[in-house]
Design a protein around this motif. Structure first.
Motif, PDB file in Angstrom:
ATOM      1  N   UNK A   1       1.755  10.713  -0.725  1.00  0.00           N
ATOM      2  CA  UNK A   1       2.076   9.295  -0.537  1.00  0.00           C
ATOM      3  C   UNK A   1       2.666   8.678  -1.819  1.00  0.00           C
ATOM      4  N   UNK A   2       3.677   7.844  -1.613  1.00  0.00           N
ATOM      5  CA  UNK A   2       4.290   7.164  -2.761  1.00  0.00           C
ATOM      6  C   UNK A   2       3.572   5.859  -3.015  1.00  0.00           C
ATOM      7  N   UNK A   3       3.479   5.492  -4.275  1.00  0.00           N
ATOM      8  CA  UNK A   3       2.944   4.159  -4.592  1.00  0.00           C
ATOM      9  C   UNK A   3       3.822   3.495  -5.654  1.00  0.00           C
ATOM     10  N   UNK A   4       3.728   2.186  -5.689  1.00  0.00           N
ATOM     11  CA  UNK A   4       4.551   1.399  -6.609  1.00  0.00           C
ATOM     12  C   UNK A   4       4.006   1.525  -8.041  1.00  0.00           C
ATOM     13  N   UNK A   5       4.909   1.579  -9.011  1.00  0.00           N
ATOM     14  CA  UNK A   5       4.529   1.578 -10.429  1.00  0.00           C
ATOM     15  C   UNK A   5       5.203   0.375 -11.070  1.00  0.00           C
TER      16      UNK A   5
ATOM     17  N   UNK B   1       0.816  -1.216   0.000  1.00  0.00           N
ATOM     18  CA  UNK B   1       0.000   0.000   0.000  1.00  0.00           C
ATOM     19  C   UNK B   1       0.845   1.259   0.000  1.00  0.00           C
ATOM     20  N   UNK B   2       0.248   2.371  -0.414  1.00  0.00           N
ATOM     21  CA  UNK B   2       0.941   3.659  -0.463  1.00  0.00           C
ATOM     22  C   UNK B   2       1.474   4.073   0.896  1.00  0.00           C
ATOM     23  N   UNK B   3       2.534   4.897   0.920  1.00  0.00           N
ATOM     24  CA  UNK B   3       3.133   5.353   2.180  1.00  0.00           C
ATOM     25  C   UNK B   3       3.823   6.683   1.963  1.00  0.00           C
ATOM     26  N   UNK B   4       3.809   7.512   3.022  1.00  0.00           N
ATOM     27  CA  UNK B   4       4.504   8.804   2.947  1.00  0.00           C
ATOM     28  C   UNK B   4       5.989   8.596   3.245  1.00  0.00           C
ATOM     29  N   UNK B   5       6.786   9.635   3.029  1.00  0.00           N
ATOM     30  CA  UNK B   5       8.229   9.555   3.303  1.00  0.00           C
ATOM     31  C   UNK B   5       8.440   9.228   4.792  1.00  0.00           C
ATOM     32  N   UNK B   6       7.601   9.840   5.642  1.00  0.00           N
ATOM     33  CA  UNK B   6       7.679   9.566   7.082  1.00  0.00           C
ATOM     34  C   UNK B   6       7.438   8.093   7.400  1.00  0.00           C
ATOM     35  N   UNK B   7       6.346   7.546   6.811  1.00  0.00           N
ATOM     36  CA  UNK B   7       6.024   6.120   6.995  1.00  0.00           C
ATOM     37  C   UNK B   7       7.211   5.252   6.576  1.00  0.00           C
ATOM     38  N   UNK B   8       7.823   5.637   5.455  1.00  0.00           N
ATOM     39  CA  UNK B   8       8.903   4.821   4.891  1.00  0.00           C
ATOM     40  C   UNK B   8      10.191   4.931   5.709  1.00  0.00           C
ATOM     41  N   UNK B   9      10.428   6.119   6.286  1.00  0.00           N
ATOM     42  CA  UNK B   9      11.688   6.338   7.026  1.00  0.00           C
ATOM     43  C   UNK B   9      11.747   5.491   8.297  1.00  0.00           C
ATOM     44  N   UNK B  10      10.570   5.291   8.941  1.00  0.00           N
ATOM     45  CA  UNK B  10      10.526   4.602  10.237  1.00  0.00           C
ATOM     46  C   UNK B  10      11.218   3.234  10.260  1.00  0.00           C
TER      47      UNK B  10
ATOM     48  N   UNK C   1       5.533   6.479  -7.861  1.00  0.00           N
ATOM     49  CA  UNK C   1       4.974   7.786  -8.214  1.00  0.00           C
ATOM     50  C   UNK C   1       4.444   8.449  -6.952  1.00  0.00           C
ATOM     51  N   UNK C   2       4.228   9.780  -7.057  1.00  0.00           N
ATOM     52  CA  UNK C   2       3.707  10.542  -5.922  1.00  0.00           C
ATOM     53  C   UNK C   2       2.203  10.668  -6.047  1.00  0.00           C
ATOM     54  N   UNK C   3       1.507  10.491  -4.902  1.00  0.00           N
ATOM     55  CA  UNK C   3       0.055  10.654  -4.893  1.00  0.00           C
ATOM     56  C   UNK C   3      -0.326  12.115  -5.032  1.00  0.00           C
ATOM     57  N   UNK C   4      -1.622  12.398  -5.262  1.00  0.00           N
ATOM     58  CA  UNK C   4      -2.078  13.770  -5.526  1.00  0.00           C
ATOM     59  C   UNK C   4      -2.175  14.623  -4.260  1.00  0.00           C
ATOM     60  N   UNK C   5      -2.352  13.986  -3.107  1.00  0.00           N
ATOM     61  CA  UNK C   5      -2.477  14.710  -1.839  1.00  0.00           C
ATOM     62  C   UNK C   5      -1.210  15.543  -1.584  1.00  0.00           C
ATOM     63  N   UNK C   6      -1.330  16.875  -1.762  1.00  0.00           N
ATOM     64  CA  UNK C   6      -0.139  17.738  -1.734  1.00  0.00           C
ATOM     65  C   UNK C   6       0.554  17.786  -0.377  1.00  0.00           C
ATOM     66  N   UNK C   7      -0.198  17.569   0.686  1.00  0.00           N
ATOM     67  CA  UNK C   7       0.384  17.589   2.027  1.00  0.00           C
ATOM     68  C   UNK C   7       1.215  16.335   2.284  1.00  0.00           C
TER      69      UNK C   7
END
Lengths: 125, 125
Positions: free
Chosen positions: A74-78, A33-42, A65-71
Motif C-alpha cells: 500500500x502507498x501512503x503520503x509523505x 489513508x493508504x491504498x494499493x495500486x488497484x485501489x488507486x486505479x479504480x 512511500x510503499x508499505x511493508x506488506x509485500x503482497x
C-alpha cells in the motif's frame, strides 16, 4: 552536492510531480489513508501501468512511500517534500497579502462612499 | 470550462513553471523589484533567448507580467498563482505538522528519561 543544490533538486522534483492533475488527485486520495495500486486505479479509470507511472514520479519525488506488506504494497503520503515546497512559496506571501490588503481598503472606501451617498439621499427627502 | 478545471490547469502551469531552478531564481530576483530581460540575463550567465524562454513559461503561468514601458518592458512578479498553489499545498499541512508534533513528543520523552537517569545517578552517589 551542497545543501542548496540538494534542496533545489528536491523542489524541482516536487513541483514537477505536482504539475499533473492525476498525481494531485492520487495525493488527495492517499491523504484519506493508504491504498494499493488497484485501489488507486479504480476511480481514475486508468490502466494499472498508467497509474504505476504516476506513482513512480510521486515516489521519486519522495511524496509517497510503499508499505511493508509485500503482497499489497500500500502507498501512503509523505509530507516532508510538501513542507519544503510550502516554505519556498511562503517567501512570497507578502506579495499576495499586500495585494489583498489593498483590495480590503478599496472595498472599505467604496462602502463608506456608498453610506455617505445614502445618508445624503436620506437628508434630501 | 468549469471553475475546477480552470483552477486545475492553473495549478498545472504554476507547478510546472516552479519546477526549474532558473525560473525560481528569476522570481526571487523579481521579488526585490521589476527588471528588464537584460537585467535578468546578467546574473544567470545565460543568453537572452534562453532567459526569454524561461520568462515566457513564467508569463504563461501568470507568475510575471510585462510593464507598460514599451522600450524596456520591465517584468514584475504576479503573486496570485502562488496564492492558489499555496492554498493547495496548505491542505496537507496536517501531515507534516503531525509528524513534527510526534517528533516534539519524542524529544520531550527522551529529555525526561535523561533527567530521570541523571537523578538516579545523583542519588547513588
Amino acid at each position: 552536492m551542497s545543501y542548496t543544490s540538494v534542496r533545489s533538486r528536491q523542489l524541482d522534483a516536487t513541483f514537477a510531480a505536482l504539475a499533473d492533475p492525476t498525481r494531485r488527485a492520487i495525493l488527495a486520495r492517499l491523504a484519506s489513508g493508504g491504498a494499493t495500486v488497484n485501489d488507486l486505479a479504480k476511480p481514475f479509470k486508468m490502466s494499472q501501468p498508467a497509474i504505476s507511472k504516476h506513482l513512480k514520479v510521486l515516489e521519486n519525488a519522495g511524496l509517497i512511500s510503499k508499505g511493508l506488506d509485500k503482497q499489497r504494497r500500500p502507498r501512503r503520503i509523505e509530507a516532508a517534500p510538501l513542507k519544503v515546497a510550502n516554505e519556498w512559496i511562503e517567501r512570497y506571501r507578502q506579495f499576495w497579502e499586500v495585494r489583498y490588503d489593498n483590495l480590503d481598503s478599496l472595498l472599505e472606501e467604496m462602502l463608506i462612499e456608498t453610506k455617505v451617498k445614502a445618508t445624503r439621499k436620506e437628508k434630501k427627502k
